[in-house]
Design a protein around this motif. Structure first.
Motif, PDB file in Angstrom:
ATOM      1  N   MET A 187      -8.582  31.667 -26.584  1.00 12.18           N
ATOM      2  CA  MET A 187      -7.687  30.516 -26.405  1.00 12.18           C
ATOM      3  C   MET A 187      -6.976  30.171 -27.706  1.00 12.18           C
ATOM      4  SD  MET A 187      -9.590  27.939 -23.714  1.00 12.18           S
ATOM      5  CE  MET A 187     -11.283  28.163 -24.219  1.00 12.18           C
ATOM      6  N   ARG A 192      -0.948  26.638 -27.464  1.00 12.37           N
ATOM      7  CA  ARG A 192      -1.578  25.713 -26.517  1.00 12.37           C
ATOM      8  C   ARG A 192      -0.633  25.291 -25.403  1.00 12.37           C
ATOM      9  NH1 ARG A 192      -6.390  22.105 -28.810  1.00 12.37           N
ATOM     10  NH2 ARG A 192      -7.250  21.310 -26.872  1.00 12.37           N
ATOM     11  N   GLU A 193       0.655  25.248 -25.694  1.00 10.13           N
ATOM     12  CA  GLU A 193       1.593  24.848 -24.653  1.00 10.13           C
ATOM     13  C   GLU A 193       1.705  25.894 -23.540  1.00 10.13           C
ATOM     14  OE1 GLU A 193       4.193  26.840 -27.844  1.00 10.13           O
ATOM     15  OE2 GLU A 193       2.416  25.525 -27.751  1.00 10.13           O
ATOM     16  N   TRP A 195      -1.103  27.507 -22.397  1.00 10.79           N
ATOM     17  CA  TRP A 195      -2.378  27.599 -21.690  1.00 10.79           C
ATOM     18  C   TRP A 195      -2.165  27.330 -20.206  1.00 10.79           C
ATOM     19  CZ3 TRP A 195      -6.876  24.837 -24.749  1.00 10.79           C
ATOM     20  CH2 TRP A 195      -7.081  25.511 -25.961  1.00 10.79           C
ATOM     21  N   GLU A 197      -3.113  26.180 -16.284  1.00  7.66           N
ATOM     22  CA  GLU A 197      -3.812  25.020 -15.745  1.00  7.66           C
ATOM     23  C   GLU A 197      -5.310  25.321 -15.690  1.00  7.66           C
ATOM     24  OE1 GLU A 197      -5.854  22.529 -13.074  1.00  7.66           O
ATOM     25  OE2 GLU A 197      -5.352  24.589 -12.491  1.00  7.66           O
ATOM     26  N   ALA A 199      -7.247  25.531 -18.422  1.00  3.05           N
ATOM     27  CA  ALA A 199      -7.750  26.063 -19.692  1.00  3.05           C
ATOM     28  C   ALA A 199      -8.421  24.971 -20.528  1.00  3.05           C
ATOM     29  CB  ALA A 199      -6.624  26.724 -20.475  1.00  3.05           C
ATOM     30  N   GLU A 200      -7.900  23.762 -20.476  1.00  3.91           N
ATOM     31  CA  GLU A 200      -8.531  22.668 -21.220  1.00  3.91           C
ATOM     32  C   GLU A 200      -9.937  22.396 -20.676  1.00  3.91           C
ATOM     33  OE1 GLU A 200      -7.592  21.168 -23.859  1.00  3.91           O
ATOM     34  OE2 GLU A 200      -5.450  21.618 -24.060  1.00  3.91           O
ATOM     35  N   GLU A 201     -10.086  22.529 -19.378  1.00  2.00           N
ATOM     36  CA  GLU A 201     -11.396  22.362 -18.758  1.00  2.00           C
ATOM     37  C   GLU A 201     -12.368  23.435 -19.255  1.00  2.00           C
ATOM     38  OE1 GLU A 201     -13.378  22.889 -14.294  1.00  2.00           O
ATOM     39  OE2 GLU A 201     -11.191  22.728 -14.511  1.00  2.00           O
ATOM     40  N   ARG A 203     -12.090  25.085 -22.117  1.00  2.00           N
ATOM     41  CA  ARG A 203     -12.354  24.770 -23.520  1.00  2.00           C
ATOM     42  C   ARG A 203     -13.461  23.729 -23.637  1.00  2.00           C
ATOM     43  NH1 ARG A 203     -11.701  20.649 -26.843  1.00  2.00           N
ATOM     44  NH2 ARG A 203     -11.194  20.984 -29.062  1.00  2.00           N
ATOM     45  N   ASP A 204     -13.359  22.659 -22.860  1.00  2.00           N
ATOM     46  CA  ASP A 204     -14.328  21.573 -22.958  1.00  2.00           C
ATOM     47  C   ASP A 204     -15.724  22.039 -22.546  1.00  2.00           C
ATOM     48  OD1 ASP A 204     -12.273  19.976 -23.789  1.00  2.00           O
ATOM     49  OD2 ASP A 204     -12.025  18.919 -21.888  1.00  2.00           O
ATOM     50  N   VAL A 283      -9.893  26.308 -31.783  1.00  2.36           N
ATOM     51  CA  VAL A 283      -9.350  25.376 -30.786  1.00  2.36           C
ATOM     52  C   VAL A 283      -9.361  23.946 -31.319  1.00  2.36           C
ATOM     53  CG1 VAL A 283      -9.909  26.834 -28.805  1.00  2.36           C
ATOM     54  CG2 VAL A 283     -11.622  25.202 -29.658  1.00  2.36           C
ATOM     55  N   GLU A 285     -11.493  22.039 -32.875  1.00  5.65           N
ATOM     56  CA  GLU A 285     -12.636  21.154 -32.675  1.00  5.65           C
ATOM     57  C   GLU A 285     -13.037  20.559 -34.022  1.00  5.65           C
ATOM     58  OE1 GLU A 285     -16.205  19.391 -30.900  1.00  5.65           O
ATOM     59  OE2 GLU A 285     -14.125  19.808 -30.342  1.00  5.65           O
TER      60      GLU A 285
END
Length: 344
Positions: A187, A192-193, A195, A197, A199-201, A203-204, A283, A285
């Motif tokens: 990732m 990031r723009e 990524w 739908e 992908a943030e999930e 990542r988390d 990413v 963090e």
């Protein structure tokens, strides 16, 4: 704090990192220390001996072996793509463009790479390794690489855990901790723009797994007892065996996995504490209390010259050796300093 970390590096180590035999490290080290980049050196990355050795073995069609051996450890074609990415090869080279064409030809419509394109088995670790390499080699905005990340997201959602098909039953964690850094590093190579739908999930979920296990403390002491039980059980009974074992052991005792404290480069499907911290860094963090012990492990692995020793190696198994096991590693030293500078 980050300033003092870099300022504490001896001049001899900075000069060692700046040597032109490893152009990628020399340039990235210059960027890290805020020095002037050696003119023209970045364009010479494919002259680095391991990169040159891998490319010299490449076949005319951009492969290194027959398609049936794409995932052969560690001489198969997909491994060469992964290693070229890890070694920061120059993707503008016509040979690497040819290799990229071959790699894309082995990608399935779903976006995944696998040991067998006809198999239904999910291997998100391989997809993340190859996808990260392709992005780093110059295809970070290519729709096929974005589709590979979308596949990783879909696999996580479909399986309900971080791992390959049918593997959750074999681990007391219920997920594959080795996979987590691979997802984060992949990732981190894609803007990031772009990524997809979900992908943030993903990542988390990876971040949560890292925080829960303090990055490197994911091996339960009970695994030694559990593994023979689960492997000896019949396939239809394994879920019941695992659930029964967890019911009898409601509190698991997690500790560091020894291999994750012995740093190596490049890595394969496994990981270590240093690479995992690099994944978190990739990413964006921020530093958290849960990462302090892993950062300390990295810091304490330095010698008195602030150099990090190569303790794990695939030399003798790869098509080209990378540095010398048991000796200070420029790759590890660069990455360790980046991590300590980032996390303080």
């Amino acid at each position: 704090m980050s300033k003092s970390v870099l300022e504490s590096v001896p001049a001899s180590t900075r000069a060692w990192l700046a040597e032109p035999d490893n152009p990628a490290v020399a340039v990235m080290a210059a960027r890290l220390f805020g020095d002037s980049e050696p003119k023209g050196l970045w364009a010479k990355r494919n002259g680095y001996e391991p990169v040159a050795g891998i490319l010299a073995d490449m076949r005319e069609d951009g492969s290194w072996d027959t398609p049936q051996r794409d995932y052969q450890k560690y001489g198969g074609s997909l491994w060469q793509i992964a290693f070229l990415g890890e070694l920061w090869a120059d993707g503008s080279d016509p040979r690497i463009k040819k290799a990229a064409e071959y790699a894309f030809s082995r990608q399935t419509p779903s976006g995944k790479w696998t040991a067998n394109p006809k198999a239904a088995y999910d291997m998100p670790c391989l997809t993340s390794n190859v996808g990260r390499a392709m992005a780093r080699l110059g295809w970070s905005r290519d729709e096929r690489v974005i589709q590979a990340l979308a596949y990783d997201v879909d696999t996580y959602r479909r399986l309900g855990y971080l791992g390959c098909s049918d593997m959750s039953v074999f681990t007391l964690n219920g997920y594959c901790h080795m996979l987590v850094p691979k997802h984060l590093l992949f990732m981190g190579e894609i803007p990031r723009e772009l990524w997809p739908e979900g992908a943030e999930e993903l990542r988390d979920a990876c971040i949560d797994a890292m925080r829960d296990k303090q990055v490197h403390c994911y091996l339960p002491a009970e695994a030694k007892e559990f593994q023979p039980l689960i492997y000896e059980a019949k396939a239809a009974e394994r879920d019941e065996v695992r659930e029964g074992y967890l019911a009898e052991h409601p509190e698991l005792h997690f500790g560091p996995k020894p291999g994750w404290l012995r740093f190596g480069y490049p890595l394969s499907y496994n990981s270590d504490a240093l690479e995992s911290l690099r994944g978190l860094m990739a990413v964006d963090e921020p530093m958290r209390p849960e990462y302090e012990e892993a950062v300390r492990v990295v810091r304490d692995a330095a010698d008195d010259q602030m150099r990090w020793t190569l303790k794990n190696s695939f030399n003798g198994k790869m098509r080209a050796n990378v540095e010398k096991k048991g000796q200070p590693s420029k790759w590890l030293t660069l990455y360790a300093l980046q991590v300590l500078d980032y996390f303080g």
